[in-house]
Enzyme design. Sequence first.
Site, PDB file in Angstrom:
ATOM      1  CG  ASP A 548      -2.120   0.748   1.098  1.00 19.48           C
ATOM      2  OD1 ASP A 548      -2.253   1.446   0.370  1.00 19.48           O
ATOM      3  OD2 ASP A 548      -2.846   0.892   1.979  1.00 19.48           O
ATOM      4  CD  GLU A 551      -0.381   5.889  -3.452  1.00 20.49           C
ATOM      5  OE1 GLU A 551      -1.120   4.873  -3.776  1.00 20.49           O
ATOM      6  OE2 GLU A 551       0.121   6.139  -2.590  1.00 20.49           O
ATOM      7  CG  ASP A 624      -8.181   5.196   0.919  1.00 17.84           C
ATOM      8  OD1 ASP A 624      -7.899   3.935   1.078  1.00 17.84           O
ATOM      9  OD2 ASP A 624      -7.146   5.936   1.053  1.00 17.84           O
TER      10      ASP A 624
END
Length: 961
Positions: A548, A551, A624
């Site tokens: 996760d 980015e 999300d």
Amino acid sequence: MKLLLPALLLALGAHAVKREDFKECAQTSFCRRLRPLSSKSEVADFTSPYSLGSPSPAVSPHIGTPAKDAAWTFPLTSTLYPDVGFELRVDVLDGDIAQVRVDEVGSASPWRRYNETAKWALLSPEPAHVRASITTKKGVSSIKYGTGLELRINHSPLRIAMLRGGTEEIVFNDRGLFHMEHFRTKEIAIEEEEVVKAEDGEEVKTEEGAEVTTEEPVEVKSEPEEQKPFEATIDRSWFETEDGDLFEEHWKRWRDSKPKGPEAFSLDLTFPRAKHVFGLPEHASPLSLPDTIGEGSYYSEPYRLWNVDIFEYVADSPMALYGAVPLLHAHSAQGTVGVLNLVASETWVDVAHTKGVQTHWISESGIMDLLLLPGPNPTALFEQYATLTGPAQMPPQFATAYHQCRWNYNTQGEVIEVQDRFEEADMPLDVTWLDIEYADEHRYFDWNKKMFPDPVAMLDQVAKLGRKMVAIVDPHIKRTDSFRVYKDSLDLDILIKKADNNNFDGWCWPGSSVWVDFFNPKSWEWWTRMFSFETWADQTKALFVWNDMNEPSVFDGPEITMPKDNIHAGGWEHRDVHNINGMLFHNQTQHAISVREPTKKRPFVLSRAYFAGSHRYGAIWTGDNLGTWEHLAGESAMFLSNSIAGMSFVGADIGGFFGNPGTEMLVRWYQAGAFMPFMRAHAHIDTKRREPYLYDEPIRSHLRDALRLRYTLLPTWYNAFHDAATKGYPVIWPQYAKFPADESGAAVDDQYYVGDSGLLFKPVVVEGATTTEVYLAANEPYYDYFSARMWPARAKPRNITLDTPLDKFPLLIEGGHIFPSRERVRRASSLMGQDPVTLTVALGKNGAHGQLYLDDGETFAWERGEFVHRELAYADGRLRSTQKVPHDAHNAFARSIAAVGVERVRVLGLNKAPSSVTVAGREVQFEWEKGAPKAKEPRAGILTIKNPGVKVVDDWEIVIA
């Protein structure tokens, strides 16, 4: 620190995305400079200042080693800057793919434009075996290749068209928007800006002898006094606008030092025949991309490609999300073509449906590297894209089943309780997930032993049930000397640097954190070692990984990510490689998981960030999302957009990551989840518990039915994943890809087909809906999966209405297909490998076809021929199973399932009862349920053949007389 973090998180994700935390085009200087080119191009005397010289055969190797007669270079000049050199190169690659690249050459600047995106995104194929020829006459070069394909290159002004059969299908620089900012010193940039002002008729006020200083040392390209004002024949202000942010940019409290100065580029791509463009994931937008510019445009901002961590993203927006694949399909009923724009820096794309479809691409840095995919249909585009980037990874079989997650299962006891409760509720489950709280102080790899005192025992207990677990490993590393991973990364000097070359530190879940630079080869072997059983002892082979926040997400960084002037291996700035960053982390993690056992195993690693080529490394999800009807309704378009760009192992958090959906919405989420390629329930730490076993009847049964349906159809899903891994096909197909000649259905994005099975699924996404419309395109009968209701073949596409009370949803079978299932649902998919198979034959106008693919589900032995792959066909009353591809039908895997049989064949659409059903002359039992083909609501006849006595590994024929 402990008090600050919750407040920071609250600020990041209160109840809706904080748009002010993320830039719009006008707030980033390069987009602000170059986007207006589009409107300036409408001026009557506007023309491109770029021109080409004569072509020469290319000699430097590129992707592999192109054939000598399939690669050429052209000198490229601009009348704006005649002393700046550029080069345009054309390669014709395998698959009849044309590559067009532009780079700055011969510059005295110490800087280079980033040119390594292809290194990470593309495969390294064998030398191209293509035949292409070039002729140049009267300022036009013509490169002919493939079947009726041509690149027609106008030298002055620059214009390149890809033609098929003499018709233009892709045009580069049709509107003259191509512009590449060249390297310059700050002093020269100021003089050029003064020239632009003078040409605009503005008064130039420069204090004579004024000293120009910069905070960063800058190499001087040439002495300022040698530069003379340019006497333009083209208005330079069209391309160069006044901008005080060329060498330093501020946004809110952050400063971007921009040591290389301006290096952005703009290009336009026009698709003269197209009516739709699809792609550019990831955005929460319709599949057929709406206009972003022009009167009445759907969006006012361009589509942004810039991987960011967005809490509670807007359900319909061109805002950037977690991944970026700069791929477009341009489509009409006459044909489909594609472009892959290999740039990893921040990119904005405008779309306008004018003169076909016009697109304008604006990128902050890098070279121009365009790949033109000729199609001529979506299936061909999938194959061509796989030629470039590789097919998808073949996942382990368990990964295609159901995953249960929340932030967080906080104790070892909770994990075991989840297993027990699924057992008690008779609900299947394959994977239980652990979010960040399993790790001591969020130091990934280190278990919180107070809450998980014996992780190995827990993992073994879960594995005894045939299940797996996943634990999160994020890229941020807690900055403390007591953490071995941090100490290792310091000793190896493999951390991402700040602009001043000191190690970058930022704020994330552990507090003060650092980030490993996975562009640095020194990190690769070390990261692999981190996942070995010797180094990470508190794991077993039943544990897999979730990447996760890659980015990367940096809570105190600009736009919640890393500063652009950070430095990676090779001296490249983060601005150059940002959109690739998450893919490299994903790549190295999946490699580490695959080699931790003596026999290499298929890894499972979920990633949030991705780029072109990430499909080679595993699954993604849409981040999300919210538990709202709007988000549920928008997910299908996001799945399809990702799928056509290779990322078809995709799903969304069932129930929504944020929020507390009511029971109706949760049932609809699970029904939708059963048809997501990646099926996982997940929820925020502040949400109420919503595991499916917690609900009373009838809700519990509705949720159980959705889960069990997924498991029943796992063989069909596995077929689709195998096609993705071998052919590059998407796991789920949009309407335009299945029916490219059907113009009326091209924009349909709220339903899709599962592989080649003929299964058509549409989620119910409207609160209180008791009916749902479905679009039928094939000139074939369609059958309701559950009731065998039939809609006869029609020559024209049509909409039908289905009853969809809470326990029902649209799942239809297109006639002409055969698909496999396993009706004995067990607690986990790993326990179903020896179970018999059911075949459903949905008759079309010309019989039916299908396939059955099986392998061991966990190793790479399938690549060595250890599999069973059967061709299934029905014609003239005969159902046959034959070997689909030439290989050893008696391989070790085939022998291991030699006893697995076909327990049932269900045939839909027969007009009358058969007189007999035989196998090898032996009569077998069957049941006949009479249909009603002429009733107001037609129903198909159903023939059920029980225990035909055939094995999945054998050739056989069932004769229906």
